[in-house]
Every structure is written in structure tokens, then in C-alpha cells.
Design an enzyme around this catalytic site. Structure first.
Site, PDB file in Angstrom:
ATOM      1  N   ASP A  86     -36.951 -16.192   2.504  1.00 14.14           N
ATOM      2  CA  ASP A  86     -36.947 -14.534   1.873  1.00 14.14           C
ATOM      3  C   ASP A  86     -36.112 -14.150   2.901  1.00 14.14           C
ATOM      4  OD1 ASP A  86     -36.691 -12.781  -0.087  1.00 14.14           O
ATOM      5  OD2 ASP A  86     -38.874 -12.235   0.416  1.00 14.14           O
ATOM      6  N   SER A 144     -39.411  -3.154   2.496  1.00  8.85           N
ATOM      7  CA  SER A 144     -39.095  -4.677   2.479  1.00  8.85           C
ATOM      8  C   SER A 144     -37.736  -4.656   3.285  1.00  8.85           C
ATOM      9  CB  SER A 144     -39.177  -5.143   1.012  1.00  8.85           C
ATOM     10  OG  SER A 144     -39.293  -6.626   1.078  1.00  8.85           O
ATOM     11  N   HIS A 164     -35.131 -11.289  -1.416  1.00  3.72           N
ATOM     12  CA  HIS A 164     -35.524 -10.518  -2.680  1.00  3.72           C
ATOM     13  C   HIS A 164     -34.920  -9.142  -2.776  1.00  3.72           C
ATOM     14  CE1 HIS A 164     -39.018  -9.132  -0.540  1.00  3.72           C
ATOM     15  NE2 HIS A 164     -39.025  -8.061  -1.458  1.00  3.72           N
TER      16      HIS A 164
END
Length: 316
Positions: free
Chosen positions: A131, A209, A101
Site C-alpha cells: 500500500d 493517510s 490507496h
């Protein structure tokens, strides 16, 4: 004045030795890992999966905030967006792991190394189910991180999280513990998405992230992926993809650019003390097959609704 004298008296080294020993240990781990951490800056076309600068993300359970959303800026062309995430170098020749993402829809990716070099990166492959994404920069002799074994993690164990919180504070490190292991996937859109997440209270914020979660040996045990928070910022519940999934996925992405996912094709419920007697089981462990998908590997192998799975590959 006794309190004034106490305030100006140097602390005895012996009285704080446990604290300084802990400091030195954490410093050693941080200095070992930080050179392999990267900042990932992405230019991408607008995507409905992410939001405007307010950071409210579409299509997620209440309270769940993906990191990437809050970092978007809106320049003169509204269809172009900019985001910042993190990554970790896993090979001296420039392979980098991050989240899918973070780079989803990217038209340009720039990676900032710890020595402040800024390199262009290309996407080697992505896997939406886990992911995860692998990037490649054209460089050699880069600092790397060693793989750790996430199956050995225990609640209470010390872990450190690295990355660029809020996109601006590059190469930050936070410390916490493993709060829990084997947390289920909070997404409800695809039952094939693997769970097994590591939960940690090491402070993780938007921009972290794709960054590494490491153990006290400085080994990669997870990739920080999302937080659960009403505000979208740190609330003590961060989640990382375990290294056992990360390693298997990245090796396939590097080898072939894609990942082949096996699946069973069943729905499961827990065996409980209440229903164990009904199934004539001696203890309340295992999984009850609640449904079998037609023409799935499970149905072809003979699994049926009502079966109880007590072991997998010899493990309870």
C-alpha cells in the site's frame, strides 16, 4: 482571596521547566519535519474499493476504516470522485511517498507544499501489497525528511504524526507513543501482504493517510496508513508501515517503477509451551511449518510440514 491571587500570579519558570523543555523539543521536531509534509488532492474515477461520503469501506475487517473513503465528495458527475491524503518529500528533486490507496485510480493529482505552492504530480510507481506509492513533482531544492530505523522503535517511545486530518486541516501534528510494534496485517485477502505495522496512539484521522510518523529526532520511521475504529475516526489505534519496508519499496519504485516481492510459500504457527515438548525443543520459541505450498521456494528448498524454524539469517 488566596485563590484569586493564585490565578493572577505568574507561574515560576523553574516549577514548569520540565514542561517547557518538552514543549521546545516538540516544537523543534515539528518545525524540522513540517516543511517536508505535503497535502495530496486526488481526482479519480469511481472505485468499488472505496465508499460514498459516509465513509464505510468495502472488503475490510469489521471496524477497520481506510482513511481515503470518508473524504470522497460527489460532484455533478457521480463517476468522478475527489479525495485528500498526505505525503512526505524524500528527495530535494521532488520524490514523494504516500499510500497507494490515496492515489489509486487517480486521473489528476495536485500536491500542496508547506509554502502553499500547488504542483501537479505524476505517479512514479505503486505497490498494492505494501500500500505504498511514489509521486514526483517538477521542483528542486525541496525540504526533505531523513530516514529513520524502524527496527529500533520500542513501545513507549514518543512519536509524532503529520498530515491533513479530514482533508481540511493541513500540516497538522499530533503526538503520542509507540503502542506496539510488529503488528500483523489485518487484511485477509492476500497472505503475501507484509505485516510488521507500528501501532501508535498519536491521533490519526481520515486524511492523514500517507503522512509521516517520525521519532524524536524528526526521522521518518513510518507511513500512517489505517486506523481501527468503529466510528472511522480517531480511537487511539493508528497503524503505520515501518520505514524499513517503506525505504526498500520506494527505492525499487524509483529505480524500476515496480517492486519484486520475495516469498517463502509456507504457513506457520507459533511454538508454544504446550507443543515445544512434542517437538523436543528446549524453549518455546520459533515457528512451526503448518503447510508448504507446492512448487514454492520453500518446497524446492526442502522445508516440510512439521519443521520448526528457530532462526532466520542467524537471528532467533
Amino acid at each position: 482571596n488566596r485563590s484569586a491571587r493564585a490565578a493572577t500570579t505568574k507561574m515560576d519558570d523553574n516549577s514548569i521547566a520540565p514542561l517547557t523543555a518538552l514543549d521546545h523539543a516538540m516544537e523543534a521536531v515539528a518545525s524540522r519535519v513540517t516543511p517536508a509534509v505535503v497535502n495530496v488532492a486526488v481526482t479519480s474515477k469511481g472505485s468499488s474499493e472505496f465508499s460514498t461520503a459516509e465513509g464505510q469501506t468495502q472488503g475490510l475487517p469489521p471496524g477497520l476504516q481506510q482513511f481515503f473513503g470518508p473524504m470522497f465528495q460527489q460532484p455533478t458527475q457521480p463517476q468522478i470522485q475527489h479525495g485528500v491524503g498526505s505525503g512526505i518529500i524524500i528527495s530535494p528533486d521532488g520524490y514523494i511517498v504516500t499510500n497507494n490507496h490515496v492515489v489509486d485510480g487517480a486521473t489528476q493529482i495536485k500536491v500542496t507544499l508547506n509554502d502553499r505552492r500547488i504542483l501537479s504530480a505524476k505517479v512514479v510507481g505503486v505497490d498494492k501489497l505494501t500500500d505504498l506509492a511514489v509521486l514526483k513533482v517538477n521542483a528542486s531544492d525541496l525540504p526533505t525528511i531523513a530516514w529513520g530505523d524502524s527496527t529500533q522503535l520500542e513501545p513507549g517511545q514518543t512519536v509524532l504524526a503529520f498530515g491533513s486530518p479530514f482533508g481540511y486541516f493541513q500540516f497538522s501534528v499530533t503526538r503520542g507513543i509507540v503502542s506496539a510494534v510488529d503488528r500483523p496485517n489485518p487484511y485477509s485477502d492476500d497472505a503475501r501482504k507484509p505485516g510488521g505495522y507500528i501501532q501508535t496512539d498519536a491521533a490519526i484521522n481520515p486524511g492523514n493517510s500517507g503522512g509521516p510518523l517520525v521519532n524524536s529526532h524528526g526521522e521518518l520511521v513510518g507511513i500512517n496508513t489505517f486506523i481501527i475504529s468503529n466510528s472511522g475516526s480517531f480511537a487511539g489505534a493508528g497503524f503505520a508501515i515501518p520505514s524499513q519496508i517503506v525505504r526498500a519499496t520506494t527505492e525499487q519504485l524509483i529505480k524500476s517503477g515496480k517492486v519484486e516481492h520475495g516469498y517463502l510459500g509456507i504457513g506457520m504457527n507459533d511454538v508454544t509451551p504446550d507443543n515445544a515438548h512434542f517437538f523436543n525443543l528446549q524453549d518455546a520459541t520459533g515457528a512451526i511449518v503448518s503447510q508448504v505450498t507446492p512448487d514454492s521456494p520453500a518446497s524446492r528448498s526442502g522445508l516440510k510440514t512439521g519443521d520448526v524454524i528457530s532462526q532466520l539469517n542467524g537471528q532467533k
